[in-house]
Each structure stands twice: as C-alpha cells, then as structure tokens.
Design an enzyme around this catalytic site. Structure first.
Site, PDB file in Angstrom:
ATOM      1  N   GLY A 112       9.677  -6.413   6.965  1.00 29.14           N
ATOM      2  CA  GLY A 112       9.350  -7.810   7.252  1.00 29.14           C
ATOM      3  C   GLY A 112       9.284  -8.682   6.009  1.00 29.14           C
ATOM      4  N   GLY A 147      10.065  -1.485  12.105  1.00 29.70           N
ATOM      5  CA  GLY A 147       9.488  -0.147  12.285  1.00 29.70           C
ATOM      6  C   GLY A 147      10.551   0.935  12.371  1.00 29.70           C
ATOM      7  N   LYS A 163       0.797  -1.233   0.000  1.00 27.28           N
ATOM      8  CA  LYS A 163       0.000   0.000   0.000  1.00 27.28           C
ATOM      9  C   LYS A 163       0.827   1.278   0.000  1.00 27.28           C
ATOM     10  CE  LYS A 163      -4.256  -1.623   2.037  1.00 27.28           C
ATOM     11  NZ  LYS A 163      -5.135  -1.552   3.205  1.00 27.28           N
TER      12      LYS A 163
HETATM   13  P1  ADP Z   1       7.615  -4.882   3.827  1.00 30.08           P
HETATM   14  O1  ADP Z   1       7.065  -5.769   4.917  1.00 30.08           O
HETATM   15  O2  ADP Z   1       8.900  -5.447   3.270  1.00 30.08           O
HETATM   16  O3  ADP Z   1       7.726  -3.452   4.245  1.00 30.08           O
HETATM   17  P2  ADP Z   1       4.976  -4.609   2.627  1.00 30.08           P
HETATM   18  O4  ADP Z   1       4.368  -5.168   3.863  1.00 30.08           O
HETATM   19  O5  ADP Z   1       4.733  -3.175   2.348  1.00 30.08           O
HETATM   20  O6  ADP Z   1       6.557  -4.924   2.592  1.00 30.08           O
HETATM   21  O7  ADP Z   1       4.411  -5.366   1.348  1.00 30.08           O
HETATM   22  C1  ADP Z   1       4.620  -6.742   1.117  1.00 30.08           C
HETATM   23  C2  ADP Z   1       3.378  -7.390   0.551  1.00 30.08           C
HETATM   24  O8  ADP Z   1       2.960  -6.718  -0.627  1.00 30.08           O
HETATM   25  C3  ADP Z   1       3.647  -8.813   0.157  1.00 30.08           C
HETATM   26  O9  ADP Z   1       2.853  -9.672   0.963  1.00 30.08           O
HETATM   27  C4  ADP Z   1       3.217  -8.894  -1.307  1.00 30.08           C
HETATM   28  O10 ADP Z   1       2.486 -10.064  -1.614  1.00 30.08           O
HETATM   29  C5  ADP Z   1       2.344  -7.665  -1.465  1.00 30.08           C
HETATM   30  N1  ADP Z   1       2.286  -7.209  -2.861  1.00 30.08           N
HETATM   31  C6  ADP Z   1       3.323  -6.905  -3.661  1.00 30.08           C
HETATM   32  N2  ADP Z   1       2.896  -6.586  -4.894  1.00 30.08           N
HETATM   33  C7  ADP Z   1       1.546  -6.685  -4.882  1.00 30.08           C
HETATM   34  C8  ADP Z   1       0.520  -6.498  -5.873  1.00 30.08           C
HETATM   35  N3  ADP Z   1       0.817  -6.123  -7.104  1.00 30.08           N
HETATM   36  N4  ADP Z   1      -0.763  -6.696  -5.491  1.00 30.08           N
HETATM   37  C9  ADP Z   1      -1.059  -7.084  -4.228  1.00 30.08           C
HETATM   38  N5  ADP Z   1      -0.133  -7.271  -3.251  1.00 30.08           N
HETATM   39  C10 ADP Z   1       1.156  -7.083  -3.576  1.00 30.08           C
HETATM   40 MG    MG Z   2       5.094  -6.181   5.578  1.00 32.44          MG
END
Ligand code: ADP
Ligand code: MG
Length: 397
Positions: free
Chosen positions: A351, A374, A198
């Site tokens: 994460g 975080g 997001k």
């Molecule tokens: P991080 O934990 O590394 O900060 P995020 O929590 O922001 O990363 O996002 C990771 C999630 O985003 C993953 O579970 C992945 O499946 C999802 N994701 C990545 N690309 C898409 C997409 N195009 N549509 C839906 N979900 C997505």
């Molecule tokens: Mg995450």
C-alpha cells in the site's frame, strides 16, 4: 506456472456461445453516500469482460464489496454503483442480478453483474454446496481477482474446483507472469528491498527472500532493528528490540550464501516525529539518545542506488523512510529513481510503496506494479496462493 489462460481459450474460439463466470475484484472505495471515490479496480477489470464479450460469451461477473454479513443484505453492500460505472466504461447496459446462485438468465453478447458474492451464505468458508451451485452456472470459470488470490472462498477456489473449465483472466495472468519472472526465474543479481515500519509484519518475507535473493536491502523501521542487531545506537527510533534475534538470523542466512544485508552507514534524524522537524544527517554510529532515525542518509542511498542500477531483477516492498514528510523522503525518492532508471526487471507492491511510486511519478518505469496488497506479500513469503494452486491443478487434468 502452468495455468489455463482465458485469452488462449478466446483465441481458440472456445468461449463462443459459452457461459463465462468472471470473479473480478471490484471492491472500490466509496464515500458515505455510496459514491465511488476511486475506480482503478473497475477499470482494471474491463479488459477481461471485453475479451469475453468479443469472444462471443454470455458473461456473468461478480465481486465482493466491503465486509457484508453473509445472508443479511444491507443497501450499502450493493454492487449497484459498480454496475452503473461498469456500464459507462463498457458503453453498454449492465444489469445487476440479486439472488443469483440458483440460476442466471444471460444471453451470449450480454454482460450481467451478480450481486456482492460475500452476501452468499458459505462464501467465506468455501462451502462445497455453494461452490457447486456457482460452478453449475457456467461453462468456464475465470479468476481475474489477484487481490483475493490468497483466499480460498467459494467464488475464488471452490468454483474453480467444480467448474467444467477454470482459467486465469488477463489481470491474474499478468500477476502470475510478473511474479514468475521476478522470483522463479529471475535474471541475476536479484536484489530485494524490504522496508517499511515494522520487522514483525515482514519477518516471514525477510526469511523467505534470504533463501533466494543475491542482495537483501532493508530500510525504514526495519533497518532500525537491523542497526540494533549490529550493535549500533538508534536513540528513540522505531524498532522492535524483541526481534533482534530474528534479524541476526536473517543476516546469518544471507552471509551463509556469501551475501549480506547492508546496514545503513548514515541516517537522517530528527528530535520529533513531525513534518516540520529539523532533519540532520549523521553517521549511523553517531545517533544520539534523543534522536529518531526517519530516513537513510545520502551516502547509504547512493550506495544502494548503485546496487539497484546493477541488478538484473528488483523486488521492492516498503519505503525506506518516512516519505510522507518531504524532509525524510530523500532516501525513498533516491531508491525509487534508481529502480526507475535501472535496466533490471522490477516488481513492486504494498500500500505505502504504491503511494511512494505515485508521489515520485515513476509508475511507468516499474516493470510491474502488483495490485494485490496482501496477496503480493504472501507471494514474497514464498507461499503458493490458493488461486494459483487450484488453477494449476485444473490445467493438469
Ligand atoms: P507497505 O504498505 O508498502 O508494505 P509498510 O506499511 O510496511 O509499507 O510501511 C510504510 C510506513 O513505514 C510508512 O508510513 C513510513 O512512514 C513508515 N516508515 C518508514 N521508515 C520509517 C522510520 N524510520 N520510522 C518510522 N516509520 C517509518
Ligand atoms: Mg502499509
């Protein structure tokens, strides 16, 4: 960043015979029976404790565990399993002390674990009276818990204010060094990848990085919102239409600096969000109304990989696709391998990013993998973490 380092104090013999209070992050996952399921954080805390013992100090270590209620001990909040694991790793006894705020009996050459610091009333609110009592227990306070560096609590901030000396432990110092190398004095070009699900959760990161980086790569659900901002069709893909204005502002900020935010030229789509959904590669302009964009396409991935290989410094947070499903993991894998193969200094955190790094087995080829989820994201937002602020202040006088 100018902070006092515990390793320097030990080298100078300044820990000998001293009472050293280490704030570690021993907050490990446990199963329902209380058994530790993953001990990375305990193992990561060992070097600091060994440094203190080798330096001839009387060593006190504490950490939070879970989310206890202050002043109301429950058995599941106890650091007892951590004390046992720590004793195994150190090869020496580690006594667990409860009700320790008013005094701790420990001799040079010994290490004791002080029960869950979040059980103390006033811990979370950084109560000065509690912090002063903790500071009085020691000659040297060592902050070695990067995971809590973005919080100002009695055992992470107040104690650093009042202790005779306050310094960074080796784990915190390594984070400080990697962050300084990547963001304060980066070898250019500095390329950041901000991806994941997001935009709303990472807008302040995008805005802060747009002021500093040479290239800002977006991916995942975040890229979908940027595709929308560029007027491209995204079908039923995850995106936040109410954030399009802010996405446009990020693009404008990058353009004002003569850079840009590359928008995917091709994408991998499916009709359903499932591991066995059929993956189809399409030009970004051809996405249908019932398509879900679940990954960047091979052409986009290859272009981005070339940019990453030419980078001087890389900052990575967020998978560029739904990498948990193999059919939609090629984009993230290509990016991961490009970072691994690049000569750039790279720093990664988050994460799911760490899960992707583990999935593609490139841990050893990343310059630095941040341990604090975080806290790392707040650093990317351009915030000065309370732990860094107070340790710098103490180093000055
Ligand atoms: P991080 O934990 O590394 O900060 P995020 O929590 O922001 O990363 O996002 C990771 C999630 O985003 C993953 O579970 C992945 O499946 C999802 N994701 C990545 N690309 C898409 C997409 N195009 N549509 C839906 N979900 C997505
Ligand atoms: Mg995450």
């Amino acid at each position: 960043m100018n902070v006092l380092r515990f390793s320097d104090l030990c080298d100078q013999g300044l820990a000998r015979g001293r009472r050293v209070f280490i704030r570690a992050d021993l907050n490990v996952p446990q199963d329902d029976a209380g058994a530790i399921t993953e001990d990375t954080r305990i193992r990561a805390s060992v070097p600091c404790i060994q440094l203190a013992l080798a330096g001839g100090a009387a060593v006190m270590v504490t950490s939070h565990l879970g989310r206890p209620t202050e002043g109301a001990f429950k058995p599941q909040d106890s650091l007892a399993p951590v004390a046992r694991r720590l004793a195994e790793l150190l090869g020496r006894p580690v006594a667990l002390k409860s009700d320790w705020v008013d005094g701790v009996d420990v001799q040079p050459g010994e290490v004791v674990l002080l029960e869950n610091c979040r059980l103390n009333k006033g811990e979370k609110k950084n109560d000065p009276a509690l912090a002063q009592k903790m500071a009085a227990l020691c000659d040297i306070f060592v902050h070695d818990a990067f995971g809590t560096a973005h919080r100002a609590e009695a055992s992470t901030y107040g104690i650093a204010q009042y202790a005779k000396a306050a310094c960074a432990g080796p784990l915190l110092a390594a984070e400080i060094d990697a962050i300084t190398k990547a963001l304060a004095n980066p070898k250019r070009p500095l390329v950041a990848i901000v991806a994941g699900s997001k935009v709303s959760t990472k807008l302040s990161i995008l805005e802060a990085l747009a002021r500093n980086v040479d290239q800002l790569i977006v991916g995942g659900g975040i890229a979908n919102t940027f595709l929308l901002a560029a007027g491209l069709p995204i079908g039923k893909s995850l995106a936040e239409a109410d954030r399009v204005g802010q996405a446009k502002a990020v693009i404008a900020a990058m353009q004002a600096r003569g850079a840009g935010v590359p928008i995917p030229t091709d994408v991998v789509v499916a009709k359903t969000f499932a591991a066995d959904a059929i993956a189809t590669v399409k030009a970004a302009a051809d996405v249908a109304d019932d398509d879900l964009i679940l990954d960047i396409g091979p052409q986009t991935a290859a272009t981005l990989a070339a940019q990453l290989k030419a980078a001087g410094t890389i900052v990575w947070n967020g998978p560029v696709g739904v990498f948990e499903f193999d059919a939609f993991g090629h984009g993230t894998e290509t990016i991961a391998r490009a970072i691994a193969e690049s000569d750039a200094f790279s720093i990664a955190g988050g994460g799911d990013t760490l899960a992707a790094i583990a999935k593609y087995g490139i841990e050893d080829d990343i310059g630095y993998i941040s341990t604090g989820g975080g806290a790392f994201l707040e650093v990317l937002e351009g915030k000065t973490l309370p732990a860094f602020e107070i340790l710098q202040q103490r180093a000055q006088g």
